[in-house]
Design a protein around this motif. Structure first.
Motif, PDB file in Angstrom:
ATOM      1  N   ASN A 180       0.833  -1.203   0.000  1.00  0.00           N
ATOM      2  CA  ASN A 180       0.000   0.000   0.000  1.00  0.00           C
ATOM      3  C   ASN A 180       0.872   1.259   0.000  1.00  0.00           C
ATOM      4  OD1 ASN A 180      -2.759   1.340   0.495  1.00  0.00           O
ATOM      5  ND2 ASN A 180      -1.530   2.128   2.165  1.00  0.00           N
ATOM      6  N   LEU A 181       1.912   1.260   0.820  1.00  0.00           N
ATOM      7  CA  LEU A 181       2.824   2.405   0.876  1.00  0.00           C
ATOM      8  C   LEU A 181       3.458   2.654  -0.482  1.00  0.00           C
ATOM      9  CD1 LEU A 181       4.403   4.486   2.711  1.00  0.00           C
ATOM     10  CD2 LEU A 181       6.156   2.714   2.899  1.00  0.00           C
ATOM     11  N   MET A 182       3.916   1.589  -1.124  1.00  0.00           N
ATOM     12  CA  MET A 182       4.582   1.711  -2.413  1.00  0.00           C
ATOM     13  C   MET A 182       3.612   2.145  -3.500  1.00  0.00           C
ATOM     14  SD  MET A 182       6.268  -1.348  -4.623  1.00  0.00           S
ATOM     15  CE  MET A 182       6.529  -1.111  -6.374  1.00  0.00           C
ATOM     16  N   LEU A 183       2.456   1.494  -3.566  1.00  0.00           N
ATOM     17  CA  LEU A 183       1.488   1.809  -4.616  1.00  0.00           C
ATOM     18  C   LEU A 183       0.959   3.229  -4.479  1.00  0.00           C
ATOM     19  CD1 LEU A 183      -0.625  -1.484  -4.871  1.00  0.00           C
ATOM     20  CD2 LEU A 183       1.061  -0.637  -6.502  1.00  0.00           C
ATOM     21  N   LEU A 184       0.674   3.629  -3.255  1.00  0.00           N
ATOM     22  CA  LEU A 184       0.131   4.972  -3.051  1.00  0.00           C
ATOM     23  C   LEU A 184       1.156   6.026  -3.460  1.00  0.00           C
ATOM     24  CD1 LEU A 184      -2.220   6.687  -2.118  1.00  0.00           C
ATOM     25  CD2 LEU A 184      -1.339   6.536   0.220  1.00  0.00           C
ATOM     26  N   ALA A 185       2.403   5.816  -3.074  1.00  0.00           N
ATOM     27  CA  ALA A 185       3.458   6.759  -3.463  1.00  0.00           C
ATOM     28  C   ALA A 185       3.598   6.801  -4.983  1.00  0.00           C
ATOM     29  CB  ALA A 185       4.775   6.363  -2.813  1.00  0.00           C
ATOM     30  N   SER A 186       3.565   5.630  -5.609  1.00  0.00           N
ATOM     31  CA  SER A 186       3.704   5.549  -7.065  1.00  0.00           C
ATOM     32  C   SER A 186       2.508   6.171  -7.767  1.00  0.00           C
ATOM     33  CB  SER A 186       3.863   4.084  -7.482  1.00  0.00           C
ATOM     34  OG  SER A 186       4.007   3.972  -8.880  1.00  0.00           O
ATOM     35  N   ASN A 187       1.299   5.877  -7.271  1.00  0.00           N
ATOM     36  CA  ASN A 187       0.093   6.401  -7.904  1.00  0.00           C
ATOM     37  C   ASN A 187      -0.022   7.916  -7.773  1.00  0.00           C
ATOM     38  OD1 ASN A 187      -0.754   3.865  -8.778  1.00  0.00           O
ATOM     39  ND2 ASN A 187      -1.909   3.460  -6.907  1.00  0.00           N
ATOM     40  N   LYS A 188       0.546   8.462  -6.706  1.00  0.00           N
ATOM     41  CA  LYS A 188       0.539   9.914  -6.547  1.00  0.00           C
ATOM     42  C   LYS A 188       1.523  10.601  -7.488  1.00  0.00           C
ATOM     43  CE  LYS A 188      -1.085  10.332  -1.763  1.00  0.00           C
ATOM     44  NZ  LYS A 188      -0.736  10.722  -0.372  1.00  0.00           N
ATOM     45  N   SER A 189       2.440   9.808  -8.075  1.00  0.00           N
ATOM     46  CA  SER A 189       3.466  10.397  -8.929  1.00  0.00           C
ATOM     47  C   SER A 189       3.041  10.494 -10.389  1.00  0.00           C
ATOM     48  CB  SER A 189       4.762   9.578  -8.829  1.00  0.00           C
ATOM     49  OG  SER A 189       4.632   8.336  -9.499  1.00  0.00           O
ATOM     50  N   VAL A 190       1.885   9.901 -10.738  1.00  0.00           N
ATOM     51  CA  VAL A 190       1.419   9.924 -12.130  1.00  0.00           C
ATOM     52  C   VAL A 190       0.059  10.610 -12.211  1.00  0.00           C
ATOM     53  CG1 VAL A 190       2.723   7.862 -12.770  1.00  0.00           C
ATOM     54  CG2 VAL A 190       0.399   7.610 -11.921  1.00  0.00           C
ATOM     55  N   ASP A 191      -0.198  11.216 -13.337  1.00  0.00           N
ATOM     56  CA  ASP A 191      -1.468  11.922 -13.539  1.00  0.00           C
ATOM     57  C   ASP A 191      -2.492  11.080 -14.288  1.00  0.00           C
ATOM     58  OD1 ASP A 191      -0.473  14.271 -12.322  1.00  0.00           O
ATOM     59  OD2 ASP A 191       0.513  14.837 -14.190  1.00  0.00           O
ATOM     60  N   ASP A 192      -2.001  10.081 -15.022  1.00  0.00           N
ATOM     61  CA  ASP A 192      -2.869   9.283 -15.881  1.00  0.00           C
ATOM     62  C   ASP A 192      -2.718   7.808 -15.523  1.00  0.00           C
ATOM     63  OD1 ASP A 192      -4.382   8.175 -17.863  1.00  0.00           O
ATOM     64  OD2 ASP A 192      -3.094   8.806 -19.522  1.00  0.00           O
ATOM     65  N   TYR A 193      -3.821   7.190 -15.124  1.00  0.00           N
ATOM     66  CA  TYR A 193      -3.790   5.784 -14.726  1.00  0.00           C
ATOM     67  C   TYR A 193      -4.142   4.829 -15.873  1.00  0.00           C
ATOM     68  CZ  TYR A 193      -3.877   7.773 -10.002  1.00  0.00           C
ATOM     69  OH  TYR A 193      -3.601   8.490  -8.862  1.00  0.00           O
ATOM     70  N   SER A 194      -4.289   5.346 -17.067  1.00  0.00           N
ATOM     71  CA  SER A 194      -4.783   4.516 -18.171  1.00  0.00           C
ATOM     72  C   SER A 194      -3.848   3.354 -18.485  1.00  0.00           C
ATOM     73  CB  SER A 194      -5.012   5.369 -19.425  1.00  0.00           C
ATOM     74  OG  SER A 194      -3.822   6.009 -19.824  1.00  0.00           O
ATOM     75  N   ARG A 195      -2.521   3.601 -18.450  1.00  0.00           N
ATOM     76  CA  ARG A 195      -1.590   2.516 -18.753  1.00  0.00           C
ATOM     77  C   ARG A 195      -1.652   1.438 -17.672  1.00  0.00           C
ATOM     78  NH1 ARG A 195       5.012   2.511 -18.963  1.00  0.00           N
ATOM     79  NH2 ARG A 195       4.660   2.820 -16.725  1.00  0.00           N
ATOM     80  N   THR A 196      -1.770   1.858 -16.425  1.00  0.00           N
ATOM     81  CA  THR A 196      -1.857   0.894 -15.329  1.00  0.00           C
ATOM     82  C   THR A 196      -3.118   0.044 -15.455  1.00  0.00           C
ATOM     83  OG1 THR A 196      -0.676   2.435 -13.894  1.00  0.00           O
ATOM     84  CG2 THR A 196      -1.869   0.652 -12.822  1.00  0.00           C
ATOM     85  N   VAL A 197      -4.231   0.701 -15.757  1.00  0.00           N
ATOM     86  CA  VAL A 197      -5.483  -0.042 -15.938  1.00  0.00           C
ATOM     87  C   VAL A 197      -5.363  -1.007 -17.108  1.00  0.00           C
ATOM     88  CG1 VAL A 197      -7.919   0.176 -16.574  1.00  0.00           C
ATOM     89  CG2 VAL A 197      -6.927   1.747 -14.896  1.00  0.00           C
ATOM     90  N   ALA A 198      -4.749  -0.562 -18.201  1.00  0.00           N
ATOM     91  CA  ALA A 198      -4.604  -1.415 -19.379  1.00  0.00           C
ATOM     92  C   ALA A 198      -3.756  -2.650 -19.078  1.00  0.00           C
ATOM     93  CB  ALA A 198      -3.993  -0.617 -20.527  1.00  0.00           C
ATOM     94  N   SER A 199      -2.682  -2.482 -18.305  1.00  0.00           N
ATOM     95  CA  SER A 199      -1.823  -3.625 -17.989  1.00  0.00           C
ATOM     96  C   SER A 199      -2.543  -4.617 -17.082  1.00  0.00           C
ATOM     97  CB  SER A 199      -0.513  -3.160 -17.353  1.00  0.00           C
ATOM     98  OG  SER A 199      -0.740  -2.520 -16.108  1.00  0.00           O
ATOM     99  N   HIS A 200      -3.360  -4.116 -16.172  1.00  0.00           N
ATOM    100  CA  HIS A 200      -4.152  -5.007 -15.320  1.00  0.00           C
ATOM    101  C   HIS A 200      -5.239  -5.716 -16.140  1.00  0.00           C
ATOM    102  CE1 HIS A 200      -2.127  -2.820 -12.125  1.00  0.00           C
ATOM    103  NE2 HIS A 200      -2.670  -3.603 -11.218  1.00  0.00           N
ATOM    104  N   ARG A 201      -5.812  -5.000 -17.101  1.00  0.00           N
ATOM    105  CA  ARG A 201      -6.839  -5.620 -17.942  1.00  0.00           C
ATOM    106  C   ARG A 201      -6.244  -6.723 -18.805  1.00  0.00           C
ATOM    107  NH1 ARG A 201     -11.740  -4.296 -18.452  1.00  0.00           N
ATOM    108  NH2 ARG A 201     -11.415  -2.173 -17.634  1.00  0.00           N
ATOM    109  N   ALA A 202      -5.022  -6.510 -19.277  1.00  0.00           N
ATOM    110  CA  ALA A 202      -4.353  -7.549 -20.076  1.00  0.00           C
ATOM    111  C   ALA A 202      -4.174  -8.823 -19.255  1.00  0.00           C
ATOM    112  CB  ALA A 202      -3.007  -7.033 -20.578  1.00  0.00           C
TER     113      ALA A 202
END
Length: 235
Positions: A180-202
């Motif tokens: 959670n600590l790592m993901l939250l820090a990482s997610n706060k560093s990006v403005d667009d989650y589309s690539r992350t969602v796409a990789s999870h969808r794959a």
């Protein structure tokens, strides 16, 4: 004051947190002794009983070791139970997040691709529905990093649950606070989650198609994207 008294518990927790931060800050270095119970009692304005109980709590989480006629010695950082949610809360401000995040990624690379392969063979339709539910929550989180992170965690928990390997499931339980600590820090560093969602969808698509090779590949690609985002944070 009874040990079960709510006020007593709050005071003890506060002293425990203060001692942990004292240790994490380097005010008392590994191999050195904490001040005596009597000294800490005066410093924090609490009873020696509270201090003693707080130290026992830190000992249970491997921050210190108490020995008769020796005192309470601070243990090396590598001994600390850093995956414990309470410990992470205490020491997060003094943690090398980059180093810790890299270690979490290494552990995930060792486990998640194998879990994805097992899920292809073992996941029920209900298991896959839970993975999809978490993915939909990620997709619907908008720009809220906290909501996105909660959904991201749920996705990976559902993936490990779908492997039907009880040891893999324990992995997410033990690493949840750190992840959670790592993901939250990482997610706060990006403005667009589309690539992350796409990789999870794959990865979900590979699970649905029951393609083990594709699932492993998708899991590794997902983790590479996570590493890329984390490097952005470090930069």
């Amino acid at each position: 004051m009874p040990a079960s008294n709510p006020k007593h518990l709050r005071v003890r927790s506060g002293v425990q947190a203060d001692l942990a931060r004292m240790i994490a800050s380097g005010a008392v270095e590994p191999g050195h002794n904490l001040p005596t119970e009597a000294e800490l009692s005066v410093q924090f304005g609490v009873s020696r009983t509270v201090v003693r109980e707080a130290i026992k709590g830190l000992e249970a989480k491997y921050l210190v070791r108490s020995r008769a006629r020796v005192g309470t010695i601070v243990l090396p950082r590598e001994d600390w139970a850093l995956l414990d949610a309470e410990v992470l809360d205490w020491v997060a401000d003094y943690l090398d997040v980059a180093q810790f995040g890299d270690a979490v990624l290494e552990a995930r690379r060792a486990i998640e691709p194998a879990a994805a392969e097992l899920a292809c063979a073992r996941a029920s339709l209900a298991d896959l529905a839970e993975v999809e539910k978490a993915l939909d929550a990620m997709d619907g989180a908008g720009g809220d990093p906290e909501a996105f992170t909660r959904a991201d965690l749920a996705f990976h928990e559902a993936l490990l649950r779908a492997s039907h390997n009880p040891v893999f499931l324990q992995f997410i339980h033990s690493i949840r606070a750190g992840l959670n600590l790592m993901l939250l820090a990482s997610n706060k560093s990006v403005d667009d989650y589309s690539r992350t969602v796409a990789s999870h969808r794959a990865l979900l698509n590979a699970l649905v198609s029951r393609d083990k090779g594709l699932a492993r590949e998708a899991s590794l690609m997902l983790l590479q994207h996570a590493a890329d985002d984390f490097k952005k944070l470090q930069a």
